[in-house]
Write a protein that holds these residues in place. Sequence first.
Motif, PDB file in Angstrom:
ATOM      1  N   THR A   1       0.787   3.236  -7.388  1.00 57.77           N
ATOM      2  CA  THR A   1       0.646   4.403  -6.533  1.00 57.77           C
ATOM      3  C   THR A   1       1.675   4.364  -5.413  1.00 57.77           C
ATOM      4  OG1 THR A   1      -1.736   4.477  -6.962  1.00 57.77           O
ATOM      5  CG2 THR A   1      -0.933   5.716  -5.058  1.00 57.77           C
ATOM      6  N   LEU A   2       2.307   5.506  -5.190  1.00 56.85           N
ATOM      7  CA  LEU A   2       3.211   5.686  -4.060  1.00 56.85           C
ATOM      8  C   LEU A   2       2.519   6.571  -3.035  1.00 56.85           C
ATOM      9  CD1 LEU A   2       6.731   6.307  -5.619  1.00 56.85           C
ATOM     10  CD2 LEU A   2       6.199   4.612  -3.893  1.00 56.85           C
ATOM     11  N   GLU A   3       2.585   6.159  -1.792  1.00 53.56           N
ATOM     12  CA  GLU A   3       1.980   6.956  -0.722  1.00 53.56           C
ATOM     13  C   GLU A   3       3.043   7.213   0.336  1.00 53.56           C
ATOM     14  OE1 GLU A   3      -2.000   6.002   1.070  1.00 53.56           O
ATOM     15  OE2 GLU A   3      -0.735   5.637   2.829  1.00 53.56           O
ATOM     16  N   ALA A   4       3.177   8.451   0.772  1.00 58.18           N
ATOM     17  CA  ALA A   4       4.152   8.796   1.791  1.00 58.18           C
ATOM     18  C   ALA A   4       3.617   9.933   2.649  1.00 58.18           C
ATOM     19  CB  ALA A   4       5.484   9.186   1.160  1.00 58.18           C
ATOM     20  N   ARG A   5       4.191  10.043   3.814  1.00 59.05           N
ATOM     21  CA  ARG A   5       3.891  11.167   4.708  1.00 59.05           C
ATOM     22  C   ARG A   5       5.211  11.876   4.988  1.00 59.05           C
ATOM     23  NH1 ARG A   5       3.516  11.553  10.536  1.00 59.05           N
ATOM     24  NH2 ARG A   5       2.116  13.258  11.175  1.00 59.05           N
ATOM     25  N   ILE A   6       5.309  13.118   4.571  1.00 60.34           N
ATOM     26  CA  ILE A   6       6.546  13.876   4.730  1.00 60.34           C
ATOM     27  C   ILE A   6       6.497  14.607   6.062  1.00 60.34           C
ATOM     28  CG2 ILE A   6       8.151  15.450   3.616  1.00 60.34           C
ATOM     29  CD1 ILE A   6       7.405  13.097   1.866  1.00 60.34           C
ATOM     30  N   VAL A   7       7.486  14.368   6.918  1.00 62.38           N
ATOM     31  CA  VAL A   7       7.503  14.968   8.252  1.00 62.38           C
ATOM     32  C   VAL A   7       8.887  15.520   8.547  1.00 62.38           C
ATOM     33  CG1 VAL A   7       5.715  13.385   9.097  1.00 62.38           C
ATOM     34  CG2 VAL A   7       8.130  12.775   9.366  1.00 62.38           C
TER      35      VAL A   7
ATOM     36  N   ALA B   1      12.231   2.538  -4.073  1.00 60.75           N
ATOM     37  CA  ALA B   1      10.954   1.879  -3.835  1.00 60.75           C
ATOM     38  C   ALA B   1      10.695   0.868  -4.942  1.00 60.75           C
ATOM     39  CB  ALA B   1       9.813   2.886  -3.777  1.00 60.75           C
ATOM     40  N   GLU B   2       9.972  -0.218  -4.575  1.00 54.85           N
ATOM     41  CA  GLU B   2       9.525  -1.193  -5.565  1.00 54.85           C
ATOM     42  C   GLU B   2       8.032  -0.981  -5.796  1.00 54.85           C
ATOM     43  OE1 GLU B   2      10.594  -5.716  -6.084  1.00 54.85           O
ATOM     44  OE2 GLU B   2       8.865  -5.547  -4.736  1.00 54.85           O
ATOM     45  N   LEU B   3       7.642  -0.838  -7.062  1.00 49.51           N
ATOM     46  CA  LEU B   3       6.245  -0.587  -7.410  1.00 49.51           C
ATOM     47  C   LEU B   3       5.645  -1.807  -8.086  1.00 49.51           C
ATOM     48  CD1 LEU B   3       7.390   2.323  -6.962  1.00 49.51           C
ATOM     49  CD2 LEU B   3       5.728   3.089  -8.633  1.00 49.51           C
ATOM     50  N   VAL B   4       4.344  -2.000  -7.862  1.00 52.39           N
ATOM     51  CA  VAL B   4       3.596  -3.075  -8.498  1.00 52.39           C
ATOM     52  C   VAL B   4       2.388  -2.454  -9.187  1.00 52.39           C
ATOM     53  CG1 VAL B   4       2.338  -5.231  -8.172  1.00 52.39           C
ATOM     54  CG2 VAL B   4       4.336  -4.722  -6.747  1.00 52.39           C
ATOM     55  N   ALA B   5       2.220  -2.739 -10.468  1.00 54.04           N
ATOM     56  CA  ALA B   5       1.102  -2.173 -11.222  1.00 54.04           C
ATOM     57  C   ALA B   5      -0.222  -2.506 -10.547  1.00 54.04           C
ATOM     58  CB  ALA B   5       1.111  -2.688 -12.661  1.00 54.04           C
ATOM     59  N   GLY B   6      -1.067  -1.489 -10.392  1.00 51.56           N
ATOM     60  CA  GLY B   6      -2.380  -1.680  -9.800  1.00 51.56           C
ATOM     61  C   GLY B   6      -2.384  -1.723  -8.288  1.00 51.56           C
ATOM     62  N   GLU B   7      -1.229  -1.558  -7.647  1.00 52.47           N
ATOM     63  CA  GLU B   7      -1.160  -1.611  -6.195  1.00 52.47           C
ATOM     64  C   GLU B   7      -0.557  -0.326  -5.632  1.00 52.47           C
ATOM     65  OE1 GLU B   7       0.755  -5.094  -4.737  1.00 52.47           O
ATOM     66  OE2 GLU B   7      -0.399  -6.472  -6.010  1.00 52.47           O
ATOM     67  N   THR B   8      -0.678  -0.150  -4.319  1.00 54.71           N
ATOM     68  CA  THR B   8      -0.133   1.021  -3.629  1.00 54.71           C
ATOM     69  C   THR B   8       1.059   0.603  -2.775  1.00 54.71           C
ATOM     70  OG1 THR B   8      -2.275   2.140  -3.535  1.00 54.71           O
ATOM     71  CG2 THR B   8      -0.610   2.842  -1.951  1.00 54.71           C
ATOM     72  N   THR B   9       2.180   1.298  -2.980  1.00 52.98           N
ATOM     73  CA  THR B   9       3.363   1.107  -2.155  1.00 52.98           C
ATOM     74  C   THR B   9       3.418   2.228  -1.139  1.00 52.98           C
ATOM     75  OG1 THR B   9       4.590   0.030  -3.942  1.00 52.98           O
ATOM     76  CG2 THR B   9       5.878   0.971  -2.137  1.00 52.98           C
ATOM     77  N   ARG B  10       3.432   1.868   0.139  1.00 53.62           N
ATOM     78  CA  ARG B  10       3.419   2.874   1.200  1.00 53.62           C
ATOM     79  C   ARG B  10       4.821   3.038   1.770  1.00 53.62           C
ATOM     80  NH1 ARG B  10      -1.443   0.334   1.141  1.00 53.62           N
ATOM     81  NH2 ARG B  10      -3.269   1.720   1.181  1.00 53.62           N
TER      82      ARG B  10
END
Length: 834
Positions: free
Chosen positions: A93-99, A158-167
């Motif tokens: 999962t990727l999580e971001a806040r666009i501002v 971004a670097e992603l890890v299966a089962g984890e959230t990258t913020r």
Amino acid sequence: MRDHGSARLPLLLLAFAFLGAVVGALLFSSGGDALRLQASAPTSTPTREGPAADEPPMPLAPDRTGSPAERQSVAAAPETKPGRPPLEPALATLEARIVDTFGSPLPSARLRSGRNEAFSGADGLVLLRLSPPRPGSTKWNLRLEASLLGYATRFLGAELVAGETTRLGDVVLHPGGTVVGRVVDPSNHGLPNISTWTTEATLSDFDATWARFHGPSSERGPSTATGEDGGFRIEGVTPGFVRVWASGEGTPYSFSPPVEVHAGQETREVTLVLEPFAREDLIEGGVVGPDGAPVPRALLRSSYKSEHMSGSTSGAADEGGHFRFVLYPRAPRDLRACDPGARWSDALAKGVVPGTLDLKLRLSEPKWVEVRVRDESGAAVERFAAQAYPSETSHRAGSGPGERHDGGIEKLRILPEPFFVCVVAPNFEESDQGPFDPETAPSTVECRLRPLPGVTGRVLADEKPKPGARLALHRAGDSDTRIEYCGFPARLHPNSDAEGETDPEGRFRLTLRQDGKFFLRAEAEGFAATEAGPFEIRAAAGLHGIEVPLGRGGAIEGRVIAPPDRDANGVVVAINRGDAHPQTQRVGPDGRYRFDRLTPGRWMVDERETMLDPGHTSTGFVSGSDVKEAEIPWVCEVVEGQTTRYDLDLSGSEGPVLLGQLLVDGEPAGGWTAVLRPHTGGFVVTGRDRQSRATDRDGRFTIPFPPGDRFRLALESDPGSQGSIRLTDAVVAQPRENNWRLDLPTGRLEGEKASPSSANSGPYFVLWSGRGELRASIPFTLDADGRFSLPRVPAGQVRIARPGPGGPESNPSTWPTLLEADVAPGRVNRLSIP
């Protein structure tokens, strides 16, 4: 015994090796072809974007391990229990806040990676869930783009890890602009469904020539496709100077001059013309079997060699046996076609002239030569590698253990040209037999091999013998040779002279067949690579008793310090110790990086434009009396068992910076490319050995100096176009800020050839000298009537010249002068070329 490795071009030998399952390309200097697999005529109207010329669609060779039926009978389906659903891969999962720039959330902004996309809510938050790119992947890197109408598109890593959230945290979007234009054919008819995109404006003259066939080297920005009338509208462009690109089937790439983009505004009237390839840009034809029937997916190789460059490329024909090579440069090619099913012998055509569009390569029924391999006593040597290779080329049968051949016998196909038979066996000297004429070649060749003592020793890990460790001997570089591997300086040759593995007791024996100075490299899973040497070794005597201890190594970690107008997210950090094994890593939103299991010693840390691609490598050499071994800009040292901290500062605050401004006739020169290079010749070996920027609307540019003290500044108005101005000047780096400013007065220069009947289109050059080492050159050609018109030429005394025997890349001071003239500023000046 023939020495195939000692020959060396006196000043320049570049080799770019592109490795893949079937595709291989070897580019020397600026040479390189592309194989395109469309069957349309070269003058047909382009309709869609074709593949990038440096990434042609190359089908894999067919699996020849057995017939489809045989393979099907072996591949049994895995046993599954009824009612148990297959395991689903864990999503990342990727999580971001666009501002915006004030920190206010932006709703409806899109975050996209490939076909996966998600949109932000009223609070600016967006979640994007992604599957691993390959089964079993648990960690991977990807590129993202964040976009919203009215804002410049952001490209992130971004670097992603299966089962984890990258913020990603806050992703700031700045106001953007729009580029509006049209893609047309030479008759001004709009072309639909053509992909268009933007890149940064920087483009050197060499890049411009290359880009016509291979596309831009810099990363693509926002893109769109043309409509039915050829019109396009590219939203989300970062303000400043950019170039707009387009490409279609059967055409070279087309790119615009630098165009200025303003936030909240449209930049209009950008027109890109897609012209068909000239006939001389192509070689086309077909591959047929002995019966004249087309050979689908026939394998092809094209090569050339001229006074200053040589190169080759490989690929496959289409299903109808048709092929098309796009040529750069325009030089005769030697073409070889091979049967993908290994049923027939190769077809060869030498010296094929550019513009040949009906070449037919006919494969033939094979003829064989039996190779018998024996030692000095006459006993059969059963483990070896054998190869038939053309007598005009260098070769390598292999440095590995080879395959087993019962009775020491192997059968080789006879080549369609004079050839040698090469045999390489572990612990023996290489044997070359020949050359043989294909018409009179013997049916049997016997090779007697002489034994070699080799290089022996053992590898230890945790003070115990280490089985399965990989070893390689690499030749050390010469003091008068500069070596580059994938754009990085190297102390040794990337290709090994001998390779092997340790046995269960940690012992190794490598077969060395050449004298020289070598480094021994050892690697094993879970350990840092270890380098021993250099060793002066004579192949006839060998070297014994080498002990190589493996350790866990150390680490380098730090953060990227970006300039105020740039985000560290997505920066590619590269490390190198000169052993032809560089590493890269793309940093995430926190700008941090870490490299583990590193060999103790000095390391270079720098920025690189792109990640290293294991399937796409390059090697280059420059040698000569005025060339020095590459100097590696060490910045830190790794210690066994420790972590070294090094922050990569790209802001320019910790080193000298060149602050420049260029004006032409008193007006700011925006959109020029400014490039800073090492003053002496040789390769551009790191991203910061070749700093480039585009001048802004005030004609200003800021470039941090790479390591060194003396550089050459080059500024180009519109590389690759008629009448583009190229300025060069010497620059010496001072400890802090360095200022460079030039206001260049110009006049208009027009003229014609004195004898139009003998007009030669060129290239011609206007050459101009200013204060100190300031120089200018302007390439131009004559039109069909033998005339030319250059709107801007530096005022003062100029000379008209044509390149000498060394070509356009040689020293202009050696070119013969056709005439000299004075150019008055602000006036139209006329002259006649003799």
